[in-house]
Design an enzyme around this catalytic site. Structure first.
Site, PDB file in Angstrom:
ATOM      1  N   ARG A 123      -4.811   0.984   0.891  1.00 21.21           N
ATOM      2  CA  ARG A 123      -5.201  -0.128   1.273  1.00 21.21           C
ATOM      3  C   ARG A 123      -4.881  -0.524   2.687  1.00 21.21           C
ATOM      4  NH1 ARG A 123      -5.624  -3.611  -3.404  1.00 21.21           N
ATOM      5  NH2 ARG A 123      -7.522  -2.265  -3.477  1.00 21.21           N
ATOM      6  N   TYR A 124      -3.684  -0.912   3.093  1.00 23.75           N
ATOM      7  CA  TYR A 124      -3.029  -1.044   4.301  1.00 23.75           C
ATOM      8  C   TYR A 124      -2.988  -0.241   5.161  1.00 23.75           C
ATOM      9  CZ  TYR A 124      -1.997  -5.274   1.522  1.00 23.75           C
ATOM     10  OH  TYR A 124      -2.074  -6.326   0.604  1.00 23.75           O
ATOM     11  N   ARG A 127       0.958   1.791   4.703  1.00 22.00           N
ATOM     12  CA  ARG A 127       1.511   1.948   3.358  1.00 22.00           C
ATOM     13  C   ARG A 127       0.694   2.364   2.192  1.00 22.00           C
ATOM     14  NH1 ARG A 127       1.106  -2.783   5.338  1.00 22.00           N
ATOM     15  NH2 ARG A 127       1.061  -4.720   4.023  1.00 22.00           N
ATOM     16  N   CYS A 136       4.109   2.545 -19.428  1.00 23.96           N
ATOM     17  CA  CYS A 136       5.236   1.734 -19.351  1.00 23.96           C
ATOM     18  C   CYS A 136       6.240   1.615 -20.641  1.00 23.96           C
ATOM     19  CB  CYS A 136       4.542   0.400 -19.217  1.00 23.96           C
ATOM     20  SG  CYS A 136       3.921   0.497 -17.261  1.00 23.96           S
ATOM     21  N   CYS A 140       2.850  -5.134 -20.750  1.00 12.67           N
ATOM     22  CA  CYS A 140       2.671  -6.649 -20.502  1.00 12.67           C
ATOM     23  C   CYS A 140       1.411  -7.175 -20.848  1.00 12.67           C
ATOM     24  CB  CYS A 140       2.987  -6.898 -18.916  1.00 12.67           C
ATOM     25  SG  CYS A 140       4.564  -6.562 -18.269  1.00 12.67           S
ATOM     26  N   CYS A 143      -1.186  -7.637 -17.669  1.00 12.81           N
ATOM     27  CA  CYS A 143      -1.076  -6.454 -16.776  1.00 12.81           C
ATOM     28  C   CYS A 143      -2.487  -6.684 -16.086  1.00 12.81           C
ATOM     29  CB  CYS A 143      -0.955  -5.080 -17.540  1.00 12.81           C
ATOM     30  SG  CYS A 143      -0.955  -3.554 -16.235  1.00 12.81           S
ATOM     31  N   ARG A 145      -3.675  -4.064 -14.606  1.00  5.89           N
ATOM     32  CA  ARG A 145      -4.095  -2.662 -14.893  1.00  5.89           C
ATOM     33  C   ARG A 145      -4.671  -2.574 -16.354  1.00  5.89           C
ATOM     34  NH1 ARG A 145      -0.173  -0.783 -10.926  1.00  5.89           N
ATOM     35  NH2 ARG A 145      -1.015  -1.104  -9.136  1.00  5.89           N
ATOM     36  N   ASP A 304      -4.491 -12.197 -11.273  1.00  7.77           N
ATOM     37  CA  ASP A 304      -5.545 -11.566 -10.951  1.00  7.77           C
ATOM     38  C   ASP A 304      -6.596 -11.928 -11.808  1.00  7.77           C
ATOM     39  OD1 ASP A 304      -4.627 -10.280  -8.726  1.00  7.77           O
ATOM     40  OD2 ASP A 304      -3.796  -8.506  -9.777  1.00  7.77           O
ATOM     41  N   ASP A 341      -4.181 -11.829  -4.422  1.00 10.69           N
ATOM     42  CA  ASP A 341      -4.503 -10.448  -4.318  1.00 10.69           C
ATOM     43  C   ASP A 341      -6.039 -10.615  -4.378  1.00 10.69           C
ATOM     44  OD1 ASP A 341      -4.380  -7.887  -3.487  1.00 10.69           O
ATOM     45  OD2 ASP A 341      -2.954  -7.265  -5.133  1.00 10.69           O
ATOM     46  N   LYS A 348      -3.458  -8.623  -0.323  1.00 13.44           N
ATOM     47  CA  LYS A 348      -2.559  -9.927  -0.722  1.00 13.44           C
ATOM     48  C   LYS A 348      -2.863 -10.848   0.346  1.00 13.44           C
ATOM     49  CE  LYS A 348       0.669  -6.978  -3.092  1.00 13.44           C
ATOM     50  NZ  LYS A 348       0.258  -5.815  -2.659  1.00 13.44           N
TER      51      LYS A 348
HETATM   52  C1  LIG Z   1       0.783  -4.772  -2.701  1.00 15.90           C
HETATM   53  C2  LIG Z   1       0.663  -3.497  -2.018  1.00 15.90           C
HETATM   54  C3  LIG Z   1       1.084  -2.971  -1.297  1.00 15.90           C
HETATM   55  C4  LIG Z   1       2.340  -3.273  -0.608  1.00 15.90           C
HETATM   56  O1  LIG Z   1       2.323  -4.559   0.069  1.00 15.90           O
HETATM   57  P1  LIG Z   1       3.490  -5.196   0.768  1.00 15.90           P
HETATM   58  O2  LIG Z   1       2.860  -6.598   1.147  1.00 15.90           O
HETATM   59  O3  LIG Z   1       3.868  -4.379   1.837  1.00 15.90           O
HETATM   60  O4  LIG Z   1       4.494  -5.411  -0.431  1.00 15.90           O
HETATM   61  C5  LIG Z   1       0.543  -1.484  -0.846  1.00 15.90           C
HETATM   62  N1  LIG Z   1      -0.613  -1.165  -1.295  1.00 15.90           N
HETATM   63  C6  LIG Z   1      -1.218  -1.614  -2.278  1.00 15.90           C
HETATM   64  C7  LIG Z   1      -2.495  -1.168  -2.657  1.00 15.90           C
HETATM   65  C8  LIG Z   1      -0.906  -3.016  -2.851  1.00 15.90           C
HETATM   66  O5  LIG Z   1      -1.646  -3.908  -3.796  1.00 15.90           O
END
Ligand SMILES: *Cc1c(COP(=O)(O)O)cnc(C)c1O
Length: 440
Positions: A123-124, A127, A136, A140, A143, A145, A304, A341, A348
């Site tokens: 998504r980002y 990362r 799990c 929870c 959850c 998911r 969520d 989110d 986020k």
């Molecule tokens: C939360 C999340 C991350 C990590 O986000 P940070 O703000 O760096 O902790 C990475 N990918 C996805 C899809 C996420 O939901």
């Protein structure tokens, strides 16, 4: 080390398995094997009896959203007042889960749409989330998911994991890999060691993170063997998920101590849950206990829009009220970032009380946590540095490899000097669509 058991734990252990010894109680595999998965057993072990009507509704809820709770986590419930107990509410079904609100979605974060390879959510820019376990130790009730819980109880095989690893290997912008699930610590030490070793061989992966709820729901999973194995894969960050101060027990403190002594920076992600922790005092005690145990509160999540969570949702104002009660009132490192989110996969988004009250070209007007209104004088002259991302000519002499490849996105793009963009427009903006149609 002397083992730690409460009276309730001793009683539970023998109720679950008459032949068991208390040594088994601390064996995480024994705990998993004896996880509680039905309402009748919950009743028996908590020594409560639901009305037949209520039992039926609860059993129907479990048919849609399965139940699983470790004996350890169940043992934390205050039986005298179980209906108000924060642990009870997080692990046992509530008939309200069957009420699907008008705005609820099965996959509100569009994790599936953002998945370029098995188990990967990208998504980002730099990362990825890597789902390496579909299981799990405790389900929870909140959850995000929830749609997936219990329906595919398996550890992805090596080929599936290989496909995810291959994506990471061939995507050089990924410098941070977040192992998630399910709970990655449901994997055996050997299997996890293999995944981490594979990641170690990828040069552009600078850090790995593990997201796990084990210190909360099954702290005995944190063994010396596990810590010793993880230590060989530094830099490794570990994030856990405490929601209420009652969850921080002697056993979970011990697990956190082992991880912190192992050298892993620890973080915590709390979900804001109605009836569990939607109270500034509870969150304040929680964050204080966390930092005492060397865990940095990282995120406070707005709940969520997943199906079955309606009864857990609070208004956003509750989260802001909580953050208002923390900033300035307590240590900066005890304050998590409150995030929503974004539904639809926007990621986020941090939300804060407003501290910036007004602004002129000379002054910024601010207020502090006490309500004091103050002003900050802007500099009389500020020579802004023209930046075309050519660091060789920059008087800041900041040399960054690959800076010339840098591409700004989002608001950063609008602030940038070397980008002509003057606005950011959603892809489905109707006004722009009309312009384009007219231009054709
Ligand atoms: C939360 C999340 C991350 C990590 O986000 P940070 O703000 O760096 O902790 C990475 N990918 C996805 C899809 C996420 O939901």
């Amino acid at each position: 080390m002397t083992p730690i058991y409460s009276e309730q734990q001793q009683e539970l252990a023998s109720q679950i398995d008459g032949n068991t010894s208390l040594k088994n109680w601390k064996d995480w595999r024994w705990q998993l094997k004896h996880s509680i998965r039905d309402i009748r057993t919950i009743e028996r072990l908590l020594n409560v009896q639901f009305e037949p009507e209520e039992r039926k509704t609860l059993e129907n809820t479990v048919k849609k959203f399965p139940l699983s709770v470790t004996p350890y986590y169940l043992s934390l419930i205050d039986r005298e007042d179980f209906r108000n107990d924060p642990v009870f509410k997080q692990c046992t079904p509530n008939p309200n889960e069957l009420i699907i609100g008008a705005h609820d979605m099965a996959d509100p974060l569009h994790e599936e749409a953002d998945s370029p390879a098995p188990g990967i959510t990208h998504r980002y820019p730099d990362r990825v989330l890597f789902h390496i376990s579909n299981v799990c130790s405790m389900y929870c009730r909140h959850c995000t998911r929830k749609r997936k819980v219990g329906d595919q109880e398996f550890i992805p095989n090596r080929e599936t994991i290989e496909a995810g690893l291959e994506y990471i290997r061939t995507t050089p912008q990924v410098r941070d890999v977040l192992l998630s699930g399910g709970d990655p610590l449901m994997l055996s030490d050997e299997y996890l060691d293999w995944v981490l070793s594979e990641l170690d061989t990828i040069e552009h992966v600078e850090v790995v993170r593990i997201g796990t709820r084990m210190p909360v729901v099954l702290p005995y999973r944190i063994t010396t063997d596990l810590v010793n194995m993880l230590k060989t894969h530094q830099p490794l960050w570990i994030n856990t998920h405490f929601n209420h101060p009652r969850e921080i027990t002697a056993s979970s403190r011990e697990a956190l101590r082992m991880l912190a002594d192992g050298g892993f920076p620890l973080g915590n992600q709390t979900v804001l849950l109605a009836g569990v922790n939607d109270c500034p005092r509870i969150i304040r005690v929680l964050v204080h206990k966390l930092v005492q145990n060397r865990v940095r509160p990282y995120y406070l999540y707005q709940c969520d829009l997943s199906e079955g969570l309606t009864h857990f949702r609070t208004p956003v104002s509750k989260g802001i009220e909580i953050i208002e009660s923390l900033i300035g009132h307590t240590s900066g490192f005890a304050v998590p970032t409150y995030v929503i989110d974004a539904p639809g996969g926007g990621g986020k988004i941090p939300v804060m009380p407003n501290y910036l009250i007004s602004w002129s070209t000379h002054k910024v007007i601010l207020r502090n946590y006490e309500g004091v209104i103050t002003s900050y004088q802007e500099p009389e002259s500020y020579q802004s540095v023209f930046c075309d991302r050519n660091c060789d000519d920059c008087r800041l002499t900041l040399k960054l490899d690959d800076a010339d490849e840098y591409q700004s996105i989002g608001i950063e793009k609008l602030l940038s000097y070397d980008d002509d963009a003057i606005s950011l427009v959603p892809a489905d903006n109707e006004r722009h669509q009309r312009r384009e149609d007219a231009a054709e």
